[in-house]
Structure formats: structure tokens, C-alpha cells
Design an enzyme around this catalytic site. Structure first.
Site, PDB file in Angstrom:
ATOM      1  N   CYS A   1      -8.378 -13.356  18.115  1.00 38.94           N
ATOM      2  CA  CYS A   1      -8.708 -12.168  18.960  1.00 38.94           C
ATOM      3  C   CYS A   1     -10.230 -12.064  18.179  1.00 38.94           C
ATOM      4  O   CYS A   1     -10.522 -11.882  17.154  1.00 38.94           O
ATOM      5  CB  CYS A   1      -8.106 -10.972  18.772  1.00 38.94           C
TER       6      CYS A   1
ATOM      7  N   ARG B   1       0.967  -1.173   0.151  1.00 35.07           N
ATOM      8  CA  ARG B   1      -0.086  -0.033   0.069  1.00 35.07           C
ATOM      9  C   ARG B   1       0.837   1.316   0.115  1.00 35.07           C
ATOM     10  O   ARG B   1       0.493   2.179  -0.515  1.00 35.07           O
ATOM     11  CB  ARG B   1      -0.952   0.067   1.240  1.00 35.07           C
ATOM     12  N   TYR B   2       2.041   1.282   0.833  1.00 36.59           N
ATOM     13  CA  TYR B   2       2.881   2.450   0.632  1.00 36.59           C
ATOM     14  C   TYR B   2       4.162   1.936  -0.206  1.00 36.59           C
ATOM     15  O   TYR B   2       4.528   0.916  -0.235  1.00 36.59           O
ATOM     16  CB  TYR B   2       3.465   2.502   2.103  1.00 36.59           C
TER      17      TYR B   2
ATOM     18  N   ARG C   1      -8.384  -8.952  10.640  1.00 40.47           N
ATOM     19  CA  ARG C   1      -8.326  -9.872   9.609  1.00 40.47           C
ATOM     20  C   ARG C   1      -9.051 -11.114   9.770  1.00 40.47           C
ATOM     21  O   ARG C   1      -8.965 -12.260   9.295  1.00 40.47           O
ATOM     22  CB  ARG C   1      -6.750 -10.318   9.285  1.00 40.47           C
TER      23      ARG C   1
ATOM     24  N   CYS D   1     -10.567  -9.025  15.855  1.00 41.18           N
ATOM     25  CA  CYS D   1      -9.430  -9.051  14.834  1.00 41.18           C
ATOM     26  C   CYS D   1      -9.817  -8.297  13.545  1.00 41.18           C
ATOM     27  O   CYS D   1     -10.859  -8.921  12.756  1.00 41.18           O
ATOM     28  CB  CYS D   1      -9.140 -10.552  14.361  1.00 41.18           C
TER      29      CYS D   1
ATOM     30  N   ASP E   1      -7.081   3.271  10.817  1.00 43.26           N
ATOM     31  CA  ASP E   1      -6.567   2.710   9.587  1.00 43.26           C
ATOM     32  C   ASP E   1      -7.906   3.217   8.619  1.00 43.26           C
ATOM     33  O   ASP E   1      -8.952   2.457   8.814  1.00 43.26           O
ATOM     34  CB  ASP E   1      -6.403   1.304   9.424  1.00 43.26           C
TER      35      ASP E   1
ATOM     36  N   CYS F   1      -2.971 -18.120  13.884  1.00 43.65           N
ATOM     37  CA  CYS F   1      -2.748 -17.257  15.125  1.00 43.65           C
ATOM     38  C   CYS F   1      -2.521 -18.258  16.260  1.00 43.65           C
ATOM     39  O   CYS F   1      -3.390 -19.390  16.198  1.00 43.65           O
ATOM     40  CB  CYS F   1      -3.425 -16.231  15.283  1.00 43.65           C
TER      41      CYS F   1
ATOM     42  N   ASP G   1     -11.075  -1.524  14.090  1.00 48.77           N
ATOM     43  CA  ASP G   1     -11.481  -1.429  12.811  1.00 48.77           C
ATOM     44  C   ASP G   1     -12.903  -1.959  12.714  1.00 48.77           C
ATOM     45  O   ASP G   1     -13.487  -2.606  13.174  1.00 48.77           O
ATOM     46  CB  ASP G   1     -10.476  -2.268  11.961  1.00 48.77           C
TER      47      ASP G   1
ATOM     48  N   ARG H   1       7.301   0.333   1.829  1.00 49.44           N
ATOM     49  CA  ARG H   1       7.212  -1.044   2.679  1.00 49.44           C
ATOM     50  C   ARG H   1       6.172  -1.983   2.222  1.00 49.44           C
ATOM     51  O   ARG H   1       4.917  -1.533   1.796  1.00 49.44           O
ATOM     52  CB  ARG H   1       7.134  -0.534   4.097  1.00 49.44           C
TER      53      ARG H   1
ATOM     54  N   LYS I   1      -2.804   4.474   7.410  1.00 48.23           N
ATOM     55  CA  LYS I   1      -3.066   4.771   8.744  1.00 48.23           C
ATOM     56  C   LYS I   1      -2.665   6.256   8.980  1.00 48.23           C
ATOM     57  O   LYS I   1      -1.981   6.793   8.311  1.00 48.23           O
ATOM     58  CB  LYS I   1      -2.137   3.898   9.569  1.00 48.23           C
TER      59      LYS I   1
HETATM   60  C1  LIG Z   1      -0.042  -1.060   8.916  1.00 46.23           C
HETATM   61  C2  LIG Z   1       0.674  -1.165   7.530  1.00 46.23           C
HETATM   62  C3  LIG Z   1       1.721  -1.049   7.382  1.00 46.23           C
HETATM   63  C4  LIG Z   1       2.646  -0.317   8.401  1.00 46.23           C
HETATM   64  O1  LIG Z   1       2.538   0.726   8.740  1.00 46.23           O
HETATM   65  P1  LIG Z   1       3.521   1.613   9.686  1.00 46.23           P
HETATM   66  O2  LIG Z   1       2.633   2.893   9.650  1.00 46.23           O
HETATM   67  O3  LIG Z   1       4.716   1.680   8.761  1.00 46.23           O
HETATM   68  O4  LIG Z   1       3.536   0.878  10.853  1.00 46.23           O
HETATM   69  C5  LIG Z   1       2.026  -1.345   6.018  1.00 46.23           C
HETATM   70  N1  LIG Z   1       1.471  -1.826   5.121  1.00 46.23           N
HETATM   71  C6  LIG Z   1       0.264  -1.822   5.154  1.00 46.23           C
HETATM   72  C7  LIG Z   1      -0.901  -2.303   4.260  1.00 46.23           C
HETATM   73  C8  LIG Z   1      -0.098  -1.717   6.623  1.00 46.23           C
HETATM   74  O5  LIG Z   1      -1.830  -2.028   6.896  1.00 46.23           O
HETATM   75  S1  SF4 Z   2      -5.426  -9.347  15.749  1.00 51.41           S
HETATM   76 FE1  SF4 Z   2      -6.146 -11.167  14.425  1.00 51.41          FE
HETATM   77  S2  SF4 Z   2      -3.945 -11.305  13.384  1.00 51.41           S
HETATM   78 FE2  SF4 Z   2      -3.490 -10.427  15.419  1.00 51.41          FE
HETATM   79  S3  SF4 Z   2      -3.202 -12.166  16.739  1.00 51.41           S
HETATM   80 FE3  SF4 Z   2      -5.182 -11.480  17.068  1.00 51.41          FE
HETATM   81  S4  SF4 Z   2      -6.273 -12.962  15.806  1.00 51.41           S
HETATM   82 FE4  SF4 Z   2      -4.258 -12.972  14.960  1.00 51.41          FE
END
Ligand SMILES: *Cc1c(COP(=O)(O)O)cnc(C)c1O
Ligand code: SF4
Length: 352
Positions: free
Chosen positions: A106, A89-90, A111, A109, A307, A102, A270, A93, A314
Site C-alpha cells: 500500500c 507497547r501495552y 510500515r 503503509c 496512533d 505483503c 499515519d 498485548r 492509539k
Molecule cells: C495497534 C497496536 C496494538 C493493538 O491495539 P488495539 O487497540 O488492541 O487494537 C497493539 N500493540 C501495538 C504496538 C499496536 O500498534
Molecule cells: S498497510 Fe502495509 S503492512 Fe498492511 S498490507 Fe499494506 S503494505 Fe502490508
């Protein structure tokens, strides 16, 4: 062998739910993965209906209720996934997700639609394609190994990932996101710590939401990592009924910092499906964050972030202490007690 995982059918035996709730748990488990570790189970007080640890891991029928705002892909991971296992996305990174398993699941979560499902581990071919994607893009400076939880992989597999990334010359940082040191600390073995050894900077970011998660075993696991020279950071999710309280957050952040872990982000929860009972308002989140300013060390202050739904990234959403409106085009700056003070106008203000 040590039995560490408590699945949906073990909750009654573990004393975490009454037998009359088994059917409810089955319905939730058909939608979302359910598991917690013995270490987390051990710190739950089953007599407390509002236990902050149970709230994070023990499912309830409330998860089957979806609000209009909730989404299947709350932060737009899918939109930014060019190849399996990568989210880009960025520009500088990427996320690398070698596994979507996991040690705990959670209930809030972000995801939750993908973690703990079948086909959750990348096969060798897909992993090689993910490494190729990174190798071919010199603008990528950092790889965030996440999931799922990468520390659930065998140390040999973690070492393979570190070695492959180590060989990509344009990378400066390898970052792991994991909950293992907190929820299953004995899994942080010397072999796992050795697997993280690299010439490049390797950071480990843990996930902790309540001071009670940070027992002596977690402390020992974190010490094994920090003794190996690995900088440690923490992410916390702001959760109604778990940690939306200044005293709880203060205790959590202080405990993290004394364990050599720097609080990094406080995430606004989220819009994941079935998680409305955990979400606070942004205004109350800002009030909490403001109340921590001045009260605890700067080392203990994470950045409060959201986010943006849809994959827009974010952004900090903490209270802003400064506004225009002072004398002669100057600024008004609020101190920790809420009192405003004048600050001079910008040097270039007259030219604008
Ligand atoms: C959260 C996230 C990151 C990391 O973001 P930082 O602000 O550098 O911690 C990088 N890529 C994606 C897609 C993310 O969701
Ligand atoms: S927040 Fe989601 S990805 Fe992170 S430890 Fe919990 S269940 Fe796993």
C-alpha cells in the site's frame, strides 16, 4: 501456477501505467516495495486517473517528497521492540511479526520503511526467542500476529504459530491482521482455515478501504473464515481521494457488515514518509464520522483512531457528542442532527 503478483516492472504490461512512467516507478521502487495482485489489478479502471484502487497500489513520484512532519518510524514500533519480531507497547498485548512480506504494498503503509525488504522473514531462532518472550510474561493476554501479512506464510507455518501460542496458558486471544482475504482471496484455502483452528479465541482482522475491493472472491474467502467460527473485524485507513467521502464509507461499512465483518477501526493516516497526498485533516475526518452517525447502523460504525506519533499508542479522535455546560452543572449532548439536549449533572457533582 497462477501468477498473482504484479511487480514494478510489470505495471506497463498490466496496462496500469503508460510506458513513459516506467522510469518514475523505478525511482520509487528503489525506496519502497511495489506490488499488487491480479485480483486488485482487475478492479482498477486504468482510464480513471483518480481510480481509488490504483491510488492505493500504483506508485507515483509524489512518494519521493517528504514533508517536515513525516517520520521513518511514524508510530514508534522500534522504540517498543524488546526482541526481533515483537512490539510490546501495552502491558496486556504484543505484536508478533513473523514476516514483513505483503501480497500488495500500500502506498500509504505506516510500515513502508520495513515491509518487503531483504531479511523480511523471521528465522526459526528469532521466532523461538519471540515465543519465549511471550511465554515468560504472564501479563500478556493477547498476541496480534501481523507484519507484513501473516497469511502469506504457508498454512503449515501458520499452524505452527497457532500451536505454539495455544500452548501458552496465560494467552486468551490470538489475533491475525491480514489483507490477504481481500487482495488475494484464493489464498484463503481450506488448509489455511484449518491452520487457524484452536481452543483459544482466534480473531481475524482484515484491512479494507473501498467497497470495490470487496468482490465475490473476497466474500467467499470471508465466508470460509466465518463458517469456521472465526470472528471477523476490519480496519480501514482514512485516505484522501480514496474513501474520504460519506457515501464511499457508508457503502464500505455496509458491505463489510453484510459479509459478517465488523468495522473495528477507522485509522487517521499515519505520518509515514512520502504519504502526504493521502492525509486528510482531523477536522474533516471528524465531520465524516459525525455524518455517519444516525445514518448507518451502529454495527457499521468503527472507532476513528489516531496512533500518536512517537509510540504513545492509539486513541479515539472521533467527534465528542457531550460537553459540560447545561443547566445547574449538567451536560449538553448533541444528537445526530447537531441539536443539543440537556442532561442532568452527575450525582456526585455537588461534592466536588
Ligand atoms: C495497534 C497496536 C496494538 C493493538 O491495539 P488495539 O487497540 O488492541 O487494537 C497493539 N500493540 C501495538 C504496538 C499496536 O500498534
Ligand atoms: S498497510 Fe502495509 S503492512 Fe498492511 S498490507 Fe499494506 S503494505 Fe502490508
Amino acid at each position: 501456477m497462477r501468477r498473482v503478483t504484479i511487480g514494478p516492472d510489470d505495471l506497463v504490461a498490466a496496462g496500469l501505467i503508460n510506458p513513459d512512467r516506467q522510469e518514475e516507478i523505478r525511482r520509487v521502487a528503489a525506496e519502497f516495495a511495489v506490488a499488487l495482485t491480479e485480483d486488485m489489478s482487475a478492479v482498477i479502471n486504468p482510464a480513471d486517473p483518480d481510480d481509488p484502487i490504483a491510488a492505493q497500489f500504483v506508485p507515483t513520484a509524489a512518494e519521493l517528497v517528504t514533508t517536515d512532519q513525516e517520520r521513518l518510524d511514524p508510530i514508534g514500533d522500534e522504540r517498543w521492540s524488546p526482541v526481533v519480531g515483537i512490539v510490546h507497547r501495552y502491558p496486556d498485548r504484543v505484536l508478533l511479526k513473523p514476516s514483513l512480506l505483503c501480497p500488495v504494498y500500500c502506498r500509504f503503509c505506516f510500515r513502508r520503511e520495513v515491509v518487503g525488504k531483504k531479511g523480511a522473514v523471521l528465522d526459526d531462532e528469532s521466532l523461538a526467542a519471540a515465543f519465549n518472550y511471550i511465554r515468560e510474561r504472564p501479563r500478556i493476554w493477547e498476541v496480534i500476529v501481523t507484519g507484513g501479512d501473516p497469511f502469506l506464510l504457508a498454512p503449515r507455518r501458520v499452524a505452527d504459530i497457532v500451536r505454539a501460542l495455544e500452548e501458552i496458558s496465560h494467552l486468551g486471544v490470538i489475533r491475525f491482521h491480514t489483507r490477504v482475504p481481500i487482495v488475494d482471496p484464493r489464498r484463503v484455502t481450506p488448509a489455511l482455515v484449518d491452520a487457524l483452528a484452536a481452543e483459544k479465541a482466534v480473531y481475524v482482522v482484515i484491512h479494507a478501504n473501498h467497497p470495490r475491493e470487496l468482490g465475490s472472491q473476497a466474500q467467499a474467502a470471508l465466508l470460509r473464515l466465518s463458517r469456521a467460527g472465526i470472528p471477523l473485524l476490519a480496519q480501514t485507513v482514512l485516505l484522501r481521494g480514496v474513501n474520504d467521502d460519506a457515501g464511499v464509507l457508508e457503502a464500505l461499512f455496509r458491505r463489510l457488515v453484510t459479509m459478517r465483518v465488523k468495522p473495528y477501526y477507522l485509522h487517521h493516516a499515519d505520518l509515514a514518509r512520502g504519504t502526504s497526498r493521502f492525509r486528510t485533516g482531523i477536522a474533516s475526518g471528524q465531520r465524516l464520522v459525525r455524518s455517519l452517525r444516525g445514518r448507518i447502523s451502529g454495527l457499521c460504525q468503527p472507532t476513528y483512531v489516531l496512533d500518536i506519533p512517537g509510540g504513545h499508542g492509539k486513541v479515539p479522535i472521533g467527534p465528542c457528542a457531550v460537553r459540560q455546560g447545561g443547566e445547574r452543572g449538567g451536560w449538553l449532548v448533541k444528537d445526530a442532527t447537531g441539536t443539543e439536549h440537556d442532561y442532568p449533572a452527575d450525582p456526585d457533582a455537588a461534592e466536588e
